[in-house]
Enzyme design. Structure first.
Site, PDB file in Angstrom:
ATOM      1  N   SER B  49       0.816  -1.193  -0.170  1.00 43.26           N
ATOM      2  CA  SER B  49       0.100  -0.134  -0.069  1.00 43.26           C
ATOM      3  C   SER B  49       0.854   1.198   0.028  1.00 43.26           C
ATOM      4  O   SER B  49       1.755   1.412   0.709  1.00 43.26           O
ATOM      5  CB  SER B  49      -0.680  -0.107   1.031  1.00 43.26           C
ATOM      6  OG  SER B  49      -1.754   0.974   1.212  1.00 43.26           O
ATOM      7  N   GLU B  50       0.450   1.975  -0.893  1.00 45.44           N
ATOM      8  CA  GLU B  50       1.555   3.456  -1.118  1.00 45.44           C
ATOM      9  C   GLU B  50       1.943   4.111   0.131  1.00 45.44           C
ATOM     10  O   GLU B  50       2.794   4.708  -0.014  1.00 45.44           O
ATOM     11  CB  GLU B  50       0.952   4.246  -2.214  1.00 45.44           C
ATOM     12  CG  GLU B  50      -0.485   5.110  -1.664  1.00 45.44           C
ATOM     13  CD  GLU B  50      -1.191   5.821  -2.775  1.00 45.44           C
ATOM     14  OE1 GLU B  50      -0.925   5.754  -3.898  1.00 45.44           O
ATOM     15  OE2 GLU B  50      -1.992   6.632  -2.447  1.00 45.44           O
ATOM     16  N   ASN B  51       0.802   3.959   1.331  1.00 42.47           N
ATOM     17  CA  ASN B  51       1.182   4.722   2.449  1.00 42.47           C
ATOM     18  C   ASN B  51       2.054   4.066   3.158  1.00 42.47           C
ATOM     19  O   ASN B  51       1.898   4.228   4.786  1.00 42.47           O
ATOM     20  CB  ASN B  51      -0.316   5.084   2.832  1.00 42.47           C
ATOM     21  CG  ASN B  51      -1.396   4.095   3.263  1.00 42.47           C
ATOM     22  OD1 ASN B  51      -1.379   3.222   2.240  1.00 42.47           O
ATOM     23  ND2 ASN B  51      -1.791   3.922   4.308  1.00 42.47           N
ATOM     24  N   SER B  91       8.393   3.764   0.380  1.00 44.38           N
ATOM     25  CA  SER B  91       7.299   3.230  -0.371  1.00 44.38           C
ATOM     26  C   SER B  91       7.453   3.577  -1.894  1.00 44.38           C
ATOM     27  O   SER B  91       6.891   2.578  -2.630  1.00 44.38           O
ATOM     28  CB  SER B  91       5.921   3.768   0.132  1.00 44.38           C
ATOM     29  OG  SER B  91       4.861   3.255  -0.464  1.00 44.38           O
TER      30      SER B  91
END
Lengths: 228, 214
Positions: B49-51, B91
């Site tokens: 997940s990008e976060n 990330s």
């Protein structure tokens, strides 16, 4: 004795000037330094340039800062959300400048500022409207866009624990932009739920070393936060 | 027999079939998040997940939500044993550095050369939002698109050239729709399979762009 733990959020933000570029950690509500933003609103600084992933939602955090009319420009990747009504109305009324930046370029531009990198070439955005007018270069057969760092006058981040030297740990995915933003501003203020004695943070798990932190502001843990 | 359009879950299941054991995968917000529900249980697949999450797990039980643990769509998720947290620059280094095997994105349009448009309609009153789409589109080793084949007014989302603003140039490798599964190759679009009750000529007609059979 060095003690970066501030008496209050107001004391930590006393030096903020009008027109400052403010880096705000957080992704949606996770990692958003709401208490420090409240103190910034209280402080009264205006014409701010806000750098953050989102442009606020609901009535708190960045949305409250926008509602108070303190923001001239916002640099972010994803302003549009179901409840970003304060951003939406100011933007549509032409009262707020928007610089839209792909999220990875936003992160890397902030990281570059903290790391003293003068600029960098990234493949992200090549051939799109968001790279219009930017210098491009072919490197190793691939096309790249030149991007410049984003320096902050102030960074506000939310961490979990801190000590008087400014060392910080975060909680879960609330870490997000915090560590890079902490490194990229002349003054970094971190809010924490818990302060510990020196040595109380395992040095193997300190995420932001105190060199990047100017002030640590303890805040009480509020109840379960509603959905972002 | 009338055309049996694939449901969103059937499209998601079709995407999931093409994700191999051990793949590092990012599922974009919206339709692609459905793919998580269809990953075969006998494969270990790492969701990014990008976060700042690797090893993202399913949604928590009601009452167990932790708002410090959310996905790119800002919905609560869980972390699998072995999962990890990291900051945003790391990330996106995972994306831009070519470490992700597959990303699955939604789309407004995909061009025959693999150009992707999915972030902005370009309408004057629309508020643009790009998020991590441009980084994912060019960063993952393979970019999959999951979308409805046709717009609400019946126009094909497969196009000669995107008319909406681009997200990435020549980045799409596979397209999964309610009508077909299509591979983007240097020689053009190749249909791998299509909906029951739909014959190939009809698929070509609806798509409005040259298509070959696999």
């Amino acid at each position: 004795m060095i003690n970066k733990i501030a008496a209050s959020a107001a004391a930590a933000l006393a030096g903020v000037r009008d027109g400052a570029t403010v880096l705000l950690g957080g992704f949606g509500g996770a990692g958003m330094p709401d208490e420090l933003i409240d103190a910034l609103i209280e402080h009264g600084a205006r014409d701010l340039v806000i750098v953050s992933n989102n442009a606020g939602n609901g009535e708190t955090g960045i949305a409250a800062l926008l509602k108070a009319g303190r923001v001239r420009k916002i640099v972010c990747s994803f302003p549009r959300q179901a409840d970003s009504h304060h951003f939406d109305s100011l933007y549509r009324a032409g009262k707020l400048e928007l610089e839209l930046v792909p999220q990875g370029n936003l992160a890397e531009r902030v990281r570059a500022a903290g790391a003293g990198v003068g600029a960098f070439y990234t493949p992200t955005g090549y051939g799109t409207d968001l790279a219009k007018g930017k210098e491009v270069r072919e490197i190793g057969g691939r096309m790249y866009v030149l991007e410049y760092p984003i320096h902050g006058d102030l960074a506000l981040v939310k961490a979990e624990r801190g000590d008087r030297w400014g060392n910080l740990t975060y909680r879960k995915a609330a870490r997000n932009f915090g560590p890079i933003m902490a490194s990229a501003a002349r003054c970094t203020v971190a809010q924490v739920y818990e302060t510990v004695e020196l040595g109380g943070l395992d040095p193997e798990i300190i995420v932001t070393p105190g060199i990047f932190v100017t002030h640590v502001v303890p805040v009480p843990r509020s109840g379960a936060r509603e959905a972002a | 027999m009338s055309i049996q359009r694939r449901t969103r879950d059937q499209i998601a299941a079709r995407v999931a079939r093409d994700i191999p054991e051990g793949a590092y995968v990012n599922l974009g917000i919206g339709l692609p998040t459905l793919v998580a529900n269809h990953l075969p249980r006998d494969r270990e697949i790492f969701l990014h997940s990008e976060n700042g999450i690797l090893g993202m797990g399913p949604a928590p039980a009601k009452g167990e939500e932790d708002w410090d643990l959310i996905n790119a769509g800002k919905q609560p998720v869980t972390l699998l044993p072995g999962g990890a947290f990291f900051h945003h620059a790391d990330s996106f280094a995972m994306m831009r550095g070519g470490h992700l095997d597959i990303c699955v994105l939604g789309a407004f349009q995909v061009a025959v050369n693999g150009d992707l448009a999915n972030w902005h309609t370009g309408a004057p009153d629309a508020i643009p939002a790009v998020g991590g789409a441009m980084d994912l589109a060019v960063g993952a080793k393979r970019t999959f698109v999951m979308m409805e084949h046709l717009t609400k007014s019946g126009e094909s989302k497969l196009v000669e050239r995107c008319t909406y603003p681009l997200t990435g140039v020549g980045c799409v490798k596979m397209v999964y729709t309610d009508l077909a599964t299509i591979e983007v190759t240097p020689q053009g679009l190749v249909a791998l399979d299509w909906a029951d009750g739909l014959d190939f000529d009809e698929l070509v007609r609806l798509s409005g762009v040259p298509l070959r059979r696999a």
